[in-house]
Design a protein around this motif. Structure first.
Motif, PDB file in Angstrom:
ATOM      1  N   ALA A 253       6.667   4.655  12.257  1.00  0.00           N
ATOM      2  CA  ALA A 253       5.420   5.420  12.257  1.00  0.00           C
ATOM      3  C   ALA A 253       5.154   6.046  10.892  1.00  0.00           C
ATOM      4  O   ALA A 253       4.017   6.030  10.395  1.00  0.00           O
ATOM      5  N   VAL A 254       6.189   6.589  10.268  1.00  0.00           N
ATOM      6  CA  VAL A 254       6.027   7.228   8.962  1.00  0.00           C
ATOM      7  C   VAL A 254       5.730   6.183   7.887  1.00  0.00           C
ATOM      8  O   VAL A 254       4.814   6.365   7.067  1.00  0.00           O
ATOM      9  N   LEU A 255       6.487   5.096   7.860  1.00  0.00           N
ATOM     10  CA  LEU A 255       6.263   4.061   6.843  1.00  0.00           C
ATOM     11  C   LEU A 255       4.881   3.444   6.990  1.00  0.00           C
ATOM     12  O   LEU A 255       4.210   3.155   5.990  1.00  0.00           O
ATOM     13  N   ARG A 256       4.431   3.262   8.216  1.00  0.00           N
ATOM     14  CA  ARG A 256       3.089   2.727   8.434  1.00  0.00           C
ATOM     15  C   ARG A 256       2.045   3.650   7.833  1.00  0.00           C
ATOM     16  O   ARG A 256       1.104   3.212   7.151  1.00  0.00           O
ATOM     17  N   GLU A 257       2.203   4.947   8.050  1.00  0.00           N
ATOM     18  CA  GLU A 257       1.235   5.909   7.529  1.00  0.00           C
ATOM     19  C   GLU A 257       1.254   5.944   6.006  1.00  0.00           C
ATOM     20  O   GLU A 257       0.202   6.003   5.354  1.00  0.00           O
ATOM     21  N   VAL A 258       2.453   5.913   5.413  1.00  0.00           N
ATOM     22  CA  VAL A 258       2.563   5.956   3.950  1.00  0.00           C
ATOM     23  C   VAL A 258       1.926   4.718   3.326  1.00  0.00           C
ATOM     24  O   VAL A 258       1.096   4.813   2.413  1.00  0.00           O
ATOM     25  N   PHE A 259       2.289   3.531   3.817  1.00  0.00           N
ATOM     26  CA  PHE A 259       1.885   2.300   3.138  1.00  0.00           C
ATOM     27  C   PHE A 259       0.468   1.857   3.471  1.00  0.00           C
ATOM     28  O   PHE A 259      -0.065   0.971   2.792  1.00  0.00           O
ATOM     29  N   THR A 260      -0.175   2.460   4.482  1.00  0.00           N
ATOM     30  CA  THR A 260      -1.607   2.217   4.676  1.00  0.00           C
ATOM     31  C   THR A 260      -2.449   3.201   3.867  1.00  0.00           C
ATOM     32  O   THR A 260      -3.675   3.047   3.799  1.00  0.00           O
ATOM     33  N   THR A 261      -1.797   4.178   3.265  1.00  0.00           N
ATOM     34  CA  THR A 261      -2.521   5.209   2.505  1.00  0.00           C
ATOM     35  C   THR A 261      -2.301   5.084   1.006  1.00  0.00           C
ATOM     36  O   THR A 261      -3.226   5.328   0.215  1.00  0.00           O
TER      37      THR A 261
END
Length: 462
Positions: free
Chosen positions: A418-426
């Motif tokens: 969940a965290v990596l998804r948020e970081v790398f989509t931003t």
């Protein structure tokens, strides 16, 4: 619960859970054990706690795949194994004979006698059964939106173009997840009081851990502060438990604490002290470990333009398998915990070595993850190792194994994705400088904080 009762329980815990016991420990027969250094036990103990990233690889080069370290008190032997077949024997050992709780005893004064990490035998089986529903696949799905919301708020606050320590931000993020998703705390005033106490509890030196076994030290300096911090944290946790028990919406709450309060296995329920001990265990086991794995993941991806592009593409496409592989490879390349240990309650044989009661055996995570026969080119960051296949048994062991495998493993990986998804989509993430591990309490963290710089992606919603 009155403050004086809470203070009594806290004092009782420190007295009962002294790491080295109150009396003289039983001597252990060391005849026939694998070789190891001949230094004094205090020196070896300090080296293993403080300088493990140089000490343990040195021992393997010097003595081979299996070796013995002698630790305080009284030079008690710790036999360290690195080969997967030996590690399998440790994990598959009879839990009534291979006790994990005693091996984790240095954490006893803070975690408490009911901690899932410290109990053995029937007590461990009971505690795990009562906690398991809160970490089922169904429960993890319920937590996912909460974790994503915390990650979105944290990641959205980052400043672009300025280097910062990703470890600090990941610690803040995973702490917020623990407090909101596990503890279920929503009151900002209580959150503000909890955060510094938790950080002070986690950020202690190995010297403090050793000092917990010497009560007279607890009247001075860093040891006194550690005890006072623990008492203050206890007061807040017991207050939260009391309020939650009385909450009119308890039956509808999905946080871990509320689920643990509701557990009723034929009349068997968790008491307030048991809840306190399990909450602190989840806090210490699930906060810094996941934060450190995430910091290393951002740092390693940020060192390689190809990895950065692949991570951004995976996040945009919803490829959670690749994002989970990034987290898994981070845990392999940079183990947060150095080993998994068991103390023998009777004679046993591991890898053909006959061991006596009282000896401790350790499955080395550091060395297992760095073996080229387990993981080709082990010094390279290669998430593809975990895509479409699982590592060979007992070669990737960040969560331990057997009946003692970490109950929060699924939660940790769900949170990491969940965290990596948020970081790398931003953002596009770029590493800044070099880094290496250093020891903090029983964990290993990036010495320089895994520094990164982030830049907005074209089309980012920010």
């Amino acid at each position: 619960m009155p403050d004086d009762e809470i203070a009594r329980l806290s004092q009782q815990r420190f007295a009962r859970m002294r790491p080295f016991g109150a009396g003289r420990s039983r001597s252990v027969d060391t005849a026939g054990l694998p070789p190891g250094p001949r230094w004094p036990a205090l020196v070896q103990s300090a080296a293993l706690l403080r300088f493990r990233h140089r000490f343990v690889p040195y021992l393997r080069r010097r003595f081979g795949d299996t070796f013995t370290v002698r630790l305080i008190p009284e030079g008690r032997p710790l036999v360290i194994f690195t080969r997967p077949e030996a590690i399998k024997e440790i994990f598959a050992g009879d839990p009534d004979l291979f006790h994990a709780g005693k091996g984790n005893g240095i954490l006893g004064p803070i975690m408490g006698e009911h901690s899932l990490l410290l109990v053995d035998g029937a007590e461990h089986k009971r505690a795990r059964k009562l906690l398991m529903p809160a970490f089922s696949p169904r429960a993890l799905q319920d937590y996912q939106d909460l974790v994503t919301g915390v990650a979105k708020a944290e990641v959205g606050s980052w400043q672009t173009g300025r280097p910062f320590r990703s470890l600090d931000r990941m610690n803040a993020l995973t702490l917020e997840v623990i407090l909101r998703v596990v503890f279920g705390v929503t009151d900002e005033g209580r959150l503000a009081r909890l955060r510094p106490l938790v950080n002070a509890t986690v950020d202690v030196s190995p010297t403090v851990l050793l000092g917990w076994g010497i009560p007279r030290l607890q009247r001075f300096g860093m040891w006194k502060r550690a005890v006072e911090t623990s008492y203050s944290l206890d007061r807040l946790i017991y207050a939260e438990i009391a309020e939650r028990r009385a909450s009119p919406d308890l039956e509808h709450r999905t946080d871990v604490l509320s689920q643990l309060i509701r557990v009723d296995d034929g009349g068997d329920r968790l008491s307030d002290p048991e809840l306190r001990d399990q909450l602190v265990t989840l806090l210490l086991a699930g906060h810094e470990t996941t934060a450190t794995a995430l910091a290393w993941a951002l740092y390693e991806v940020g060192r390689d333009p190809a990895q950065r592009a692949r991570a951004r593409a995976a996040a945009a496409a919803g490829d959670d398998e690749w994002l989970e592989a990034i987290a898994q490879e981070s845990m392999r390349l940079h183990p947060v915990i150095p080993m998994v240990v068991r103390t023998l309650m009777g004679p046993a044989t591991v890898a053909g070595i006959h061991l006596q009661r009282g000896a401790t055996v350790g499955a080395s995570i550091l060395l297992s993850h760095a073996r080229a026969d387990n993981h080709p080119e082990p010094e390279q960051f290669r998430p593809e190792r975990f895509v479409g296949r699982s590592p060979a048994p007992n070669t990737w062991i960040p969560f331990g194994g057997g009946v003692r495998r970490c109950i929060g493993a699924g939660f940790s990986l769900m949170e990491a994705v969940a965290v990596l998804r948020e970081v790398f989509t931003t953002y596009d993430v770029e590493a800044v400088g070099d880094d290496e591990p250093r020891v903090r309490n029983i964990t290993s963290v990036p010495r320089r904080g895994a520094r990164i710089t982030v830049r907005d992606l074209v089309g980012s919603p920010r």
